[in-house]
Write a protein that holds these residues in place. Sequence first.
Motif, PDB file in Angstrom:
ATOM      1  N   ASP A 149       0.823  -1.368  -0.153  1.00 36.02           N
ATOM      2  CA  ASP A 149      -0.059   0.174  -0.217  1.00 36.02           C
ATOM      3  C   ASP A 149       0.699   1.361  -0.133  1.00 36.02           C
ATOM      4  N   LEU A 150       0.392   2.458  -0.516  1.00 40.83           N
ATOM      5  CA  LEU A 150       0.863   3.643  -0.707  1.00 40.83           C
ATOM      6  C   LEU A 150      -0.066   4.699   0.259  1.00 40.83           C
ATOM      7  N   GLN A 151       0.261   5.084   1.393  1.00 41.77           N
ATOM      8  CA  GLN A 151      -0.537   6.176   1.884  1.00 41.77           C
ATOM      9  C   GLN A 151      -0.188   7.644   1.628  1.00 41.77           C
ATOM     10  N   MET A 152      -0.594   8.478   0.842  1.00 42.05           N
ATOM     11  CA  MET A 152      -0.308   9.685   0.281  1.00 42.05           C
ATOM     12  C   MET A 152      -1.010  10.643   0.923  1.00 42.05           C
ATOM     13  N   SER A 153      -0.415  11.497   1.544  1.00 39.77           N
ATOM     14  CA  SER A 153      -0.907  12.707   2.496  1.00 39.77           C
ATOM     15  C   SER A 153      -0.520  14.036   1.901  1.00 39.77           C
ATOM     16  N   SER A 154      -0.889  15.307   2.442  1.00 37.18           N
ATOM     17  CA  SER A 154      -0.594  16.523   2.033  1.00 37.18           C
ATOM     18  C   SER A 154      -0.370  16.394   0.492  1.00 37.18           C
ATOM     19  N   LEU A 155      -1.206  15.852  -0.399  1.00 41.14           N
ATOM     20  CA  LEU A 155      -0.981  15.909  -1.716  1.00 41.14           C
ATOM     21  C   LEU A 155      -0.975  17.223  -2.260  1.00 41.14           C
ATOM     22  N   LYS A 156      -0.036  17.099  -3.249  1.00 41.53           N
ATOM     23  CA  LYS A 156       0.305  18.395  -4.165  1.00 41.53           C
ATOM     24  C   LYS A 156       0.000  18.389  -5.720  1.00 41.53           C
ATOM     25  N   PRO A 157      -0.286  19.402  -6.270  1.00 41.18           N
ATOM     26  CA  PRO A 157      -0.846  19.222  -7.813  1.00 41.18           C
ATOM     27  C   PRO A 157       0.588  18.633  -8.362  1.00 41.18           C
ATOM     28  N   GLU A 158       1.629  18.937  -7.971  1.00 42.73           N
ATOM     29  CA  GLU A 158       2.648  17.843  -8.873  1.00 42.73           C
ATOM     30  C   GLU A 158       3.083  16.565  -8.636  1.00 42.73           C
ATOM     31  N   ASP A 159       1.977  16.069  -7.493  1.00 44.07           N
ATOM     32  CA  ASP A 159       1.890  14.727  -7.380  1.00 44.07           C
ATOM     33  C   ASP A 159       1.137  14.097  -8.579  1.00 44.07           C
ATOM     34  N   THR A 160       0.511  14.683  -9.283  1.00 45.91           N
ATOM     35  CA  THR A 160      -0.440  14.298 -10.234  1.00 45.91           C
ATOM     36  C   THR A 160       0.504  13.577 -11.224  1.00 45.91           C
ATOM     37  N   ALA A 161      -0.046  12.223 -11.629  1.00 45.23           N
ATOM     38  CA  ALA A 161       0.951  11.348 -12.292  1.00 45.23           C
ATOM     39  C   ALA A 161      -0.312   9.818 -12.423  1.00 45.23           C
ATOM     40  N   VAL A 162       0.415   9.051 -13.163  1.00 44.11           N
ATOM     41  CA  VAL A 162      -0.278   7.654 -13.396  1.00 44.11           C
ATOM     42  C   VAL A 162       0.805   6.910 -12.288  1.00 44.11           C
ATOM     43  N   TYR A 163       0.262   6.289 -11.568  1.00 45.11           N
ATOM     44  CA  TYR A 163       0.968   5.698 -10.439  1.00 45.11           C
ATOM     45  C   TYR A 163       0.894   4.041 -10.885  1.00 45.11           C
ATOM     46  N   TYR A 164       2.082   3.372 -10.805  1.00 43.24           N
ATOM     47  CA  TYR A 164       2.315   2.221 -11.159  1.00 43.24           C
ATOM     48  C   TYR A 164       2.727   1.339 -10.014  1.00 43.24           C
ATOM     49  N   CYS A 165       2.210   0.157  -9.650  1.00 41.78           N
ATOM     50  CA  CYS A 165       2.631  -0.665  -8.699  1.00 41.78           C
ATOM     51  C   CYS A 165       3.709  -1.675  -9.242  1.00 41.78           C
ATOM     52  N   TYR A 166       4.681  -1.686  -8.666  1.00 36.63           N
ATOM     53  CA  TYR A 166       5.997  -2.581  -9.109  1.00 36.63           C
ATOM     54  C   TYR A 166       6.053  -3.725  -7.907  1.00 36.63           C
ATOM     55  N   VAL A 167       6.498  -4.765  -8.575  1.00 35.86           N
ATOM     56  CA  VAL A 167       6.700  -6.214  -8.032  1.00 35.86           C
ATOM     57  C   VAL A 167       7.950  -6.791  -8.671  1.00 35.86           C
ATOM     58  N   ASN A 168       8.911  -7.133  -7.782  1.00 31.91           N
ATOM     59  CA  ASN A 168       9.959  -8.024  -8.169  1.00 31.91           C
ATOM     60  C   ASN A 168      10.015  -9.321  -7.192  1.00 31.91           C
ATOM     61  N   GLY A 169       9.847 -10.506  -8.257  1.00 32.16           N
ATOM     62  CA  GLY A 169       9.839 -11.474  -7.509  1.00 32.16           C
ATOM     63  C   GLY A 169      10.020 -12.902  -8.506  1.00 32.16           C
ATOM     64  N   LEU A 170       9.926 -13.857  -7.991  1.00 28.98           N
ATOM     65  CA  LEU A 170      10.128 -15.223  -8.652  1.00 28.98           C
ATOM     66  C   LEU A 170       8.810 -15.959  -8.981  1.00 28.98           C
ATOM     67  N   ARG A 171       8.581 -16.235 -10.324  1.00 30.40           N
ATOM     68  CA  ARG A 171       7.429 -16.803 -10.846  1.00 30.40           C
ATOM     69  C   ARG A 171       7.587 -18.493 -10.719  1.00 30.40           C
ATOM     70  N   SER A 172       6.561 -18.950 -10.453  1.00 33.69           N
ATOM     71  CA  SER A 172       6.630 -20.617  -9.992  1.00 33.69           C
ATOM     72  C   SER A 172       7.269 -21.135 -11.391  1.00 33.69           C
ATOM     73  N   GLY A 173       8.041 -21.914 -11.227  1.00 31.82           N
ATOM     74  CA  GLY A 173       8.809 -22.541 -12.552  1.00 31.82           C
ATOM     75  C   GLY A 173      10.019 -22.067 -13.187  1.00 31.82           C
TER      76      GLY A 173
END
Length: 121
Positions: free
Chosen positions: A79-103
């Motif tokens: 999760d990402l809790q964002m507070s005191s947001l500013k106009p410059e925070d405007t963006a598309v936010y992407y979740c990133y996961v680095n990990g190992l796939r089965s097999g």
Amino acid sequence: QVHVVESGGGLVQAGGSLRLSCAASGSIYRVNVMGWYRQAPGKQRELVETITPSGTTHYVDSVKGRFTISRDSAKNTVDLQMSSLKPEDTAVYYCYVNGLRSGTFYNKNYWGQGTQVTVSS
């Protein structure tokens, strides 16, 4: 297939708060680093905040003291809790996961579809 699903984006006024959530599922076997990136109009995608399995965080200076990342490694969620947001925070936010796939035998990067965060002034 590894699924990375995000939620929580939207429109908020400056000074407001928003919470983004992400879950990795499917054939993911072990998750390493998780976190969030963002891409604003006319800008390259940048790291916002990431968290390791041990709880170590990395973040861009512009969000220090305003954004807080958390994870539940047992559930493969972040999760990402964002507070005191500013106009410059405007963006598309992407979740990133680095990990190992089965097999497989080496970690890969997986991305969510992106969720729009718009902060009005």
